[in-house]
Design a protein around this motif. Structure first.
Motif, PDB file in Angstrom:
ATOM      1  N   ASP A  50       3.244 -30.557  36.961  1.00 28.37           N
ATOM      2  CA  ASP A  50       3.843 -29.829  36.516  1.00 28.37           C
ATOM      3  C   ASP A  50       3.954 -28.508  37.288  1.00 28.37           C
ATOM      4  N   VAL A  79       6.508 -27.900  40.443  1.00 27.01           N
ATOM      5  CA  VAL A  79       6.410 -26.059  40.974  1.00 27.01           C
ATOM      6  C   VAL A  79       5.483 -26.147  41.731  1.00 27.01           C
ATOM      7  N   ASN A  99      11.371 -26.202  46.108  1.00 23.08           N
ATOM      8  CA  ASN A  99      10.320 -25.902  45.445  1.00 23.08           C
ATOM      9  C   ASN A  99       8.729 -25.404  45.188  1.00 23.08           C
ATOM     10  N   ILE A 101       7.494 -21.752  44.397  1.00 20.20           N
ATOM     11  CA  ILE A 101       7.895 -20.334  43.855  1.00 20.20           C
ATOM     12  C   ILE A 101       6.855 -19.328  44.405  1.00 20.20           C
ATOM     13  N   ASP A 102       5.232 -19.296  44.978  1.00 21.11           N
ATOM     14  CA  ASP A 102       5.007 -17.892  45.199  1.00 21.11           C
ATOM     15  C   ASP A 102       4.441 -19.016  46.359  1.00 21.11           C
ATOM     16  N   LYS A 120       5.116 -17.456  36.940  1.00 18.87           N
ATOM     17  CA  LYS A 120       5.800 -17.568  37.463  1.00 18.87           C
ATOM     18  C   LYS A 120       6.341 -19.120  37.551  1.00 18.87           C
ATOM     19  N   ALA A 121       5.514 -19.728  38.099  1.00 17.41           N
ATOM     20  CA  ALA A 121       5.687 -21.251  38.045  1.00 17.41           C
ATOM     21  C   ALA A 121       5.821 -22.030  36.304  1.00 17.41           C
ATOM     22  N   VAL A 123       7.092 -20.789  34.207  1.00 17.54           N
ATOM     23  CA  VAL A 123       9.003 -20.171  32.985  1.00 17.54           C
ATOM     24  C   VAL A 123       9.447 -21.084  34.094  1.00 17.54           C
ATOM     25  N   GLN A 124       9.622 -21.708  35.015  1.00 21.29           N
ATOM     26  CA  GLN A 124      10.356 -22.526  36.000  1.00 21.29           C
ATOM     27  C   GLN A 124       9.715 -24.051  35.471  1.00 21.29           C
ATOM     28  N   VAL A 125       8.850 -24.095  35.133  1.00 21.88           N
ATOM     29  CA  VAL A 125       8.616 -25.994  33.803  1.00 21.88           C
ATOM     30  C   VAL A 125       9.047 -25.359  33.194  1.00 21.88           C
ATOM     31  N   LYS A 127      11.406 -24.285  31.841  1.00 26.25           N
ATOM     32  CA  LYS A 127      12.831 -24.613  32.473  1.00 26.25           C
ATOM     33  C   LYS A 127      13.079 -25.488  32.405  1.00 26.25           C
ATOM     34  N   LYS A 128      12.326 -26.275  33.322  1.00 25.75           N
ATOM     35  CA  LYS A 128      12.766 -27.569  33.052  1.00 25.75           C
ATOM     36  C   LYS A 128      12.229 -28.738  32.452  1.00 25.75           C
TER      37      LYS A 128
END
Length: 536
Positions: A50, A79, A99, A101-102, A120-121, A123-125, A127-128
């Protein structure tokens, strides 16, 4: 559980990143590491992570090429978090379109920065995963399993299992690989010269990084399980096969020396270790652990690794506090969240210590044992104990500053009073959660013959208490709940899967098709055949 891949051509950076955070706390499993983008891509395609933390500058395929390839060619790319140096900073910023994130500067990297990027990562994962229909409960299951593993090891170290049957049942349910014919236990302390100038957060980060690296390196030399006791101490349980049981002490000594040397070089911290005698039964691990604690605390040598078998002992029994006479009551009070019983047990311990005011070492060992047990038997462990001691300058660590038995008794009394208050506040949530966990276990094992005693043993609670919980928090009793769930599953198998009656009976663990039909009719009012005809 989320998956993380670490990619860097410097092995020390790989180990450093892996050790910097306690990844389990973020529901993250480190699935591997790679030294260049091409190796990383092979892993990504075979076991998709992920999150990928990657250096930007590497041989064969660099981090920018890796992120670009994944973005353009993979249906569900991971991510990325980019590791870079100051001179590569502009190059790293180009990766944001791929892709990423930081990005983190290597020379500035510490636990707090990595934690921030990881959040941060995630949150994105998440969501996916929500978009792809993956349930958060799948991650919760892994965390629950981790909690039960920790509780298993605490019970093993402190000899809190009622019998071998209960031990083996939990071992089987947790799928732990503790096979071996010889076992040995170590008690370890992380020692640092700069603790006085560090904040609590810095001390905690240092402990997490050190412990994670210790786990990583030790696994190369020993088959072992490592359990955190508090953010200064941890325990090691080593398992040996028959072919390895030549000179176990020398194997352990050389392995631990190598691990400690690497830890010192990397973090500039010392590890002091007490090593108990080896034993040939798993249930004797508690004796080895008691020996390890004793020689660690009693030694006045400069050696960092002290073996009980080599230690000059003076009246061992008089310097330890035997909790065994309170063991069953202590466990039962925790299992049932019985505040009154717990208060009485603590009071007995205090009375015993008051009667032995000269036994400082005994009292300190007793207090630490109680601390470790409470920390690991409470549902939220160290967080709860930290809350209990939140008004103390050093928190629960203040136990290590106590200079006499009187001060230790005051510390134990404070723990007793605040622990009882805490458990009173959280009792309802705990009992509800226990019932929900047992229900979940039942629903996942409907094909088995389920018994009250076996399930109670798995969750470390008494059968009578589990039965009482079901009566209080469910509309039906324990046995009735199992029957209802089995019949509900039987309905599904009969109607949707078109299984025959005897097949369903076998699949759900009934004694016979006749008995299954009898139970089915008692619950539904119809025989299995009548039910399927009625629903047709």
């Amino acid at each position: 559980m989320f998956k993380l891949l670490i990619v860097d051509d410097e092995p020390l950076v790989q180990v450093g990143v892996k050790s910097m955070l306690s990844w389990e706390d973020y529901e993250i499993e480190v699935i591997g590491s790679a030294s260049n983008g091409r190796q990383a891509l092979d892993i990504i395609e075979s076991n998709p992570p992920d999150i990928v933390i990657t250096d930007i500058k590497m041989p064969i395929m660099d981090g920018l090429e890796l992120t670009k390839y994944c973005m353009n060619n993979l249906e569900n790319p991971p991510v990325f978090i980019i590791l870079t140096s100051y001179e590569e900073f502009e190059l790293a910023k180009q990766a944001i379109r791929y892709n990423v994130i930081d990005y983190l500067i290597k020379l500035e990297l510490d636990a707090s920065l990595l934690q921030e990027s990881t959040k941060k990562a995630l949150v994105q994962v998440k969501k996916k995963h929500e978009e792809n229909g993956i349930s958060p409960s799948q991650y919760e299951e892994v965390l629950i399993a981790h909690i039960f593993e920790e509780k298993f090891f605490v019970k093993l170290l402190y000899n809190l299992f009622e019998n071998d049957e209960q031990l083996n049942m939990q071992l089987k349910d947790l799928k732990l690989d503790l096979n071996g014919n010889t076992f040995l236990t170590c008690f370890c302390e992380i020692c640092t010269d700069n603790e006085a100038i560090l904040s609590n957060e810095q001390i905690l980060n240092q402990y997490i990084c050190t412990l994670n690296m210790f786990k990583e390196i030790a696994a190369k030399y020993l088959k072992c399980f490592i359990l955190s006791l508090d953010y200064k101490h941890f325990a090691i349980i080593c398992c040996f096969e028959e072919r390895e049981t030549g000179n176990i002490n020398e194997l352990v000594r050389s392995s631990l020396e190598k691990v400690c040397l690497m830890i010192y070089k990397y973090f500039n911290v010392q590890i002091k270790i007490g090593v108990g005698n080896s034993c040939n039964k798993l249930h004797s691990v508690g004796i080895s652990f008691e020996e390890a604690r004793y020689c660690y605390k009693s030694s006045n040598t400069n050696d960092n690794i002290i073996f009980y078998s080599e230690f000059k002992k003076s009246n061992y029994s008089s310097n330890t506090f035997d909790l065994s006479f309170l063991k069953d009551d202590f466990m039962k009070a925790f299992e049932e969240y019985n505040i009154e019983a717990l208060y009485m047990i603590f009071s007995k311990i205090v009375k015993n210590l008051n009667e032995n005011p000269s036994k400082y070492l005994q009292a300190l060992d007793c207090a630490c044992n109680i601390l470790y047990i409470c920390m690991n038997l409470l549902p939220d462990g160290e967080v709860s104990i930290n809350d209990i001691f939140s008004t103390e300058i050093d928190g629960y660590k203040s136990i290590y500053q106590k200079k006499n038995v009187e001060q230790i008794i005051s510390w134990i009394t404070l723990l007793r009073d605040r622990l009882c208050e805490y458990m009173e506040e959280h009792k309802k949530n705990y009992t509800n959660n226990t019932v929900n966990l047992v229900k979940k276990y039942i629903n996942e094992h409907l094909e088995e013959k389920l018994s009250l005693n076996e399930i109670a043993a798995i969750y470390s609670i008494s059968p009578s208490y589990l039965s009482a919980l079901f009566k209080k928090y469910c509309s039906v009793g324990f046995s009735e709940y199992i029957t209802q769930m089995k019949i509900n599953k039987a309905k599904e198998l009969l109607l949707k899967e078109n299984y025959k009656v005897y097949e369903v009976s076998d699949m759900l663990g009934f004694e016979s098709a006749f008995y299954f039909s009898k139970v089915f009719k008692k619950v539904t009012g119809y025989s299995p055949k009548e039910y399927t005809q009625k629903q047709a």
